[in-house]
Design an enzyme around this catalytic site. Structure first.
Site, PDB file in Angstrom:
ATOM      1  N   SER A   1      32.216  60.347  87.513  1.00 28.37           N
ATOM      2  CA  SER A   1      32.178  59.013  88.091  1.00 28.37           C
ATOM      3  C   SER A   1      31.257  58.968  89.290  1.00 28.37           C
ATOM      4  O   SER A   1      31.078  59.948  90.008  1.00 28.37           O
ATOM      5  CB  SER A   1      33.581  58.587  88.513  1.00 28.37           C
ATOM      6  OG  SER A   1      34.035  59.426  89.555  1.00 28.37           O
ATOM      7  N   LYS A   2      30.690  57.809  89.469  1.00 30.06           N
ATOM      8  CA  LYS A   2      29.746  57.511  90.530  1.00 30.06           C
ATOM      9  C   LYS A   2      30.198  57.967  91.919  1.00 30.06           C
ATOM     10  O   LYS A   2      29.412  58.458  92.713  1.00 30.06           O
ATOM     11  CB  LYS A   2      29.624  55.989  90.559  1.00 30.06           C
ATOM     12  CG  LYS A   2      28.288  55.416  90.866  1.00 30.06           C
ATOM     13  CD  LYS A   2      28.469  53.918  90.700  1.00 30.06           C
ATOM     14  CE  LYS A   2      27.285  53.080  91.020  1.00 30.06           C
ATOM     15  NZ  LYS A   2      27.477  51.680  90.633  1.00 30.06           N
ATOM     16  N   ARG A   3      31.479  57.759  92.204  1.00 29.33           N
ATOM     17  CA  ARG A   3      32.003  58.063  93.533  1.00 29.33           C
ATOM     18  C   ARG A   3      31.994  59.549  93.850  1.00 29.33           C
ATOM     19  O   ARG A   3      31.876  59.951  94.997  1.00 29.33           O
ATOM     20  CB  ARG A   3      33.426  57.507  93.686  1.00 29.33           C
ATOM     21  CG  ARG A   3      33.452  56.036  93.967  1.00 29.33           C
ATOM     22  CD  ARG A   3      33.113  55.732  95.443  1.00 29.33           C
ATOM     23  NE  ARG A   3      32.474  54.435  95.581  1.00 29.33           N
ATOM     24  CZ  ARG A   3      31.159  54.269  95.746  1.00 29.33           C
ATOM     25  NH1 ARG A   3      30.328  55.304  95.806  1.00 29.33           N
ATOM     26  NH2 ARG A   3      30.652  53.052  95.865  1.00 29.33           N
ATOM     27  N   LYS A   4      32.157  60.362  92.792  1.00 30.54           N
ATOM     28  CA  LYS A   4      32.320  61.788  93.040  1.00 30.54           C
ATOM     29  C   LYS A   4      31.128  62.624  92.609  1.00 30.54           C
ATOM     30  O   LYS A   4      31.050  63.810  92.908  1.00 30.54           O
ATOM     31  CB  LYS A   4      33.570  62.283  92.313  1.00 30.54           C
ATOM     32  CG  LYS A   4      34.839  61.627  92.817  1.00 30.54           C
ATOM     33  CD  LYS A   4      36.041  62.035  91.993  1.00 30.54           C
ATOM     34  CE  LYS A   4      37.295  61.316  92.472  1.00 30.54           C
ATOM     35  NZ  LYS A   4      38.440  61.594  91.596  1.00 30.54           N
TER      36      LYS A   4
END
Length: 533
Positions: A256-259
Site C-alpha cells: 500500500s501507498k502509505r507503507k
RNA sequence: GGCCCCUUCAUCUAAUGGUUAGGAUACUGCCCUUUCAAGGCAGCGAUACGGGUUCGAAUCCCGUAGGGGUCACCA
C-alpha cells in the site's frame, strides 16, 4: 514450452498512478503468453465513473512500455477484440444482463442504497454471520416489477446465486476451492447508472476476448465463486484461474501507498532501471535454476513455468531492489549509462517543488525507506538543476561527460545517486570551511602543507602522459611520507579543494577530467581560503 | 466476527521422502584501497508448534497457532 497458445490479460482500472501490482501481474501474464505463443492483452476497466482519473490510462500504458511489458492488444493499438476500454463496450454488458434477466438467472433490484446501508448496520449490530444483501427483490412478482419500472424507480441487476449446496471453483495453484452457496450473496451485475460492475464486465469480456487464463491477484479469490456462477449462467466455459500472491508491505499487509511506494512513476523518478524492476518482480514468487537472480526477460521466459510459482506472499524489499538496480547500473555500457543519466536529469528538470523536503511527520516510518526518500528528494533536485548542463554537455561537448561515467558508475545504486558525484565537474565554487580540510588526527597546518605540496606536484606533471596516474600515486605516497602523513589524510584536503567534498570519485582521475588549469585554480582557491581563514 | 488463502534464515528463495537444509539481500568482521563505493573472504541466521504415516518427513495427512485477503451500485 506449453501446448496451447494462451490468451491472457491485465485489466487495471484507471483510478490513479500506475501500480506496481499491475506491472507484477503484467509480467506473469505476458510470460505465459510469450512462452506459449499466445497474446497478452491490456484491457482498461473504466466502469467506475466516480473514481475515473483522466491521465491514468495513458500513464498505465506508458509505465508498461517503460518496463517493456507492452501488450499485444489493447486500446492503444487495437486488435481483433476491440474496443479494449470497457466504457466503450457498454451495449455488450447491457445485452448480457438482459439475457440473464430473460432466462431468469438474474433479477432487478429496486432497493435503495439507504436500505442497503441500514441493512448492513443491523447485520453488524446483530453480529450476523452473513453480511450482505438479503435478496428482498429476488421474490418480486412480475406485477411489482412492472409497477416499479412504470414508476421509473432506479434499479440494479443482481445475479441469482444458488442457495443450496457448494460452489466449487478451480484454482490453478490451489486445486478445488469449496464455497457454501448459501453464504454467497446476489451480487450486483449492472449498476443503476447502466454501467456494469467489475464482475459482469470481466466475465463478458474475458469470454468475448477468448481469454484462456486469468492470472490475477489473490484478493480475487473470494469473488471467484460468483465468477464461476456467472460463467455457468451464461453457459460458457470458464478460463483457468491462477491467483498470484499479493505483494506485501514489510508488515505483511497488502502492499500500500502509505507503507511502500506503489507507483511505477515513483520507481522511474527514483532512478530505478526498468529492466531491474522487472527482474525484481520476476523474483517475487519465482526463481530460476542454479540460484540465478539476475536475468533478462528472455532468460526468464526460458525457465518460466506457471506451475513453479511460489504462492506465499512476498514482501517487496526495496533494499534488495536497490542492490539489484546497482548491479544493473554496473552492467550498463558507459555510453548507455551516460544516455540514461541525461534522460533521468531531463525527467527531473523543473520539478523542484515535487521534490521538496518532506515534513518529519510525513516521512515513511521504516528506516531504510525514510532515509532513501529523504536523499532521493535532495538528489532529484540536484540532478534536475544540473539537467541543462548535462544536456548541453551530452549534445555539444560529449568528451566532457563521457570520461566521468566510469568514475561514478560503480558508486551508484540508482540513477539519481549521480547527483552525489556529478556537480563537482560542473561547479567552480564550493562552499567549504577551513574545518572541512582538517583530517582526522591532523591539523589545519597539515592541510595547508598538503595542498601546497600537491599543487607543486600537479603543476610539474603532464596529465597527458600515459603513466600519469601511476606517477601521481608514487609521488603522492613519497610526499605524504615526507610530511609524516598517511596517504589518506594527505590527499584529503586536496580532495576537498578539487571536489568540495570529503567523498568523491577517485581524485586523480577526477583531476584529469577537470584538466590541469582548473585543478590548479581550485587548489589555489582552497589555499587562499585557508590563508584568510 | 464469518468465509477463504498462506507458513523454510529479518527479507527474496532452493531443496518435489534420504542434503552438514543451499544461494541472494541486509547485518557484522577481515582483505583490497586515495575518500566513498565496487570487489574478495568469513561470520550470523530458518523448516511456526503438536500429533500421526514412514526404516526415514522441510517435503504426505490431521490439529493448533500465527499472518494475510475478503465480506460495496470499487476494481
Amino acid at each position: 514450452m506449453s501446448a496451447k497458445p494462451a490468451r491472457v490479460r491485465v485489466a487495471p482500472s484507471p483510478t490513479g498512478d500506475p501500480h506496481v501490482g499491475t506491472a507484477y501481474m503484467a509480467l506473469f501474464n505476458k510470460a505465459l503468453a510469450d512462452t506459449t505463443g499466445g497474446q497478452f492483452i491490456l484491457r482498461i476497466e473504466d466502469t467506475d465513473r466516480t473514481r475515473y482519473v483522466a491521465d491514468s490510462e495513458a500513464q498505465i500504458f506508458e509505465a508498461l512500455a517503460w518496463l517493456a511489458l507492452t501488450p499485444h492488444e489493447g486500446p492503444h493499438k487495437g486488435g481483433p477484440c476491440a474496443p479494449y476500454r470497457q466504457s466503450e463496450r457498454l451495449p455488450m454488458y447491457k445485452e448480457a444482463a438482459d439475457t440473464l434477466l430473460r432466462h431468469g438467472k438474474a433479477y432487478k433490484c429496486y432497493c435503495t442504497s439507504e436500505r442497503l446501508e441500514t441493512l448492513r448496520k443491523i447485520q453488524q449490530a446483530e453480529k450476523a454471520k452473513l453480511l450482505g444483501y438479503d435478496g428482498l427483490c429476488r421474490s418480486l412478482s412480475e406485477a411489482e416489477i412492472a409497477a416499479n419500472d412504470a414508476a421509473g424507480k432506479p434499479c440494479v441487476v443482481r445475479l441469482k446465486m444458488p442457495r443450496e449446496g457448494d460452489i466449487e471453483v478451480h484454482d490453478f495453484f490451489r486445486g478445488v476451492l469449496k464455497f457454501i452457496a448459501a453464504e454467497q450473496q446476489d451480487a450486483v451485475l449492472l449498476k443503476s447508472d447502466g454501467f456494469p460492475t467489475y464482475h459482469l464486465a470481466n466475465i463478458v469480456d474475458d469470454h468475448a476476448m477468448g481469454i484462456t487464463h486469468v492470472i490475477r491477484a489473490e484478493e480475487w479469490i473470494p469473488s471467484t465463486p460468483l465468477h464461476f456462477e456467472l460463467y455457468r449462467a451464461f453457459g460458457w466455459d470458464a478460463p483457468v484461474f491462477a491467483h498470484m500472491p499479493l505483494l506485501r508491505n514489510k508488515d505483511k499487509s497488502k502492499i500500500s501507498k502509505r507503507k511502500n511506494p506503489t507507483s511505477l512513476l515513483w520507481y522511474r523518478d527514483a532512478g530505478f532501471l526498468p529492466e531491474a524492476l522487472r527482474n525484481f518482480l520476476g523474483l517475487m514468487g519465482f526463481s530460476l535454476p542454479n540460484d540465478q537472480e539476475i536475468f533478462t526477460y528472455d532468460e526468464f521466459l526460458r525457465h518460466f513455468d506457471l506451475a513453479k510459482v511460489n504462492i506465499g506472499g512476498p514482501i517487496f524489499d526495496l533494499q534488495k531492489l536497490h542492490w539489484l538496480n546497482g548491479e544493473y547500473i554496473r552492467k550498463l555500457p558507459h555510453a548507455e549509462l551516460e544516455k540514461r543519466l541525461v534522460e533521468q536529469a531531463k525527467l527531473l528538470m523543473h520539478r523542484e517543488r515535487e521534490f521538496a523536503d518532506l515534513p518529519e511527520d510525513q516521512l515513511p516510518q521504516e528506516t531504510f525507506l525514510r532515509d532513501f526518500e529523504t536523499k532521493r528528494r535532495q538528489r532529484s533536485r540536484v540532478l534536475g538543476a544540473l539537467a541543462p548542463e548535462l544536456m548541453t554537455s551530452y549534445e555539444v561537448n560529449p568528451q566532457l561527460l563521457a570520461p566521468i561515467i566510469p568514475l561514478i558508475q560503480e558508486r551508484m545504486h540508482t540513477l539519481v545517486e549521480a547527483a552525489d558525484y556529478l556537480p563537482m565537474f560542473f561547479t567552480r565554487e564550493f562552499a567549504y570551511t577551513p574545518e572541512d580540510f582538517i583530517q582526522k588526527k591532523h591539523t589545519l597546518d597539515d592541510a595547508k602543507k598538503a595542498l601546497a605540496a600537491a599543487r607543486e606536484m600537479l603543476a610539474g606533471s603532464d596529465l597527458e602522459h600515459p603513466d600519469w596516474l601511476t606517477r601521481m600515486d608514487e609521488q603522492s605516497r613519497a610526499k605524504a611520507e615526507q610530511l609524516g602523513m598517511k596517504i589518506g589524510p594527505y590527499l584529503g584536503p586536496v580532495r576537498m579543494a578539487i571536489t568540495g567534498s570529503r567523498v568523491s570519485p577517485p581524485l586523480m582521475e577526477s583531476i584529469r577530467v577537470l584538466g590541469k588549469e582548473e585543478a590548479l585554480r581550485r587548489i589555489d582557491a582552497a589555499i587562499n581560503a585557508l590563508a584568510q581563514g
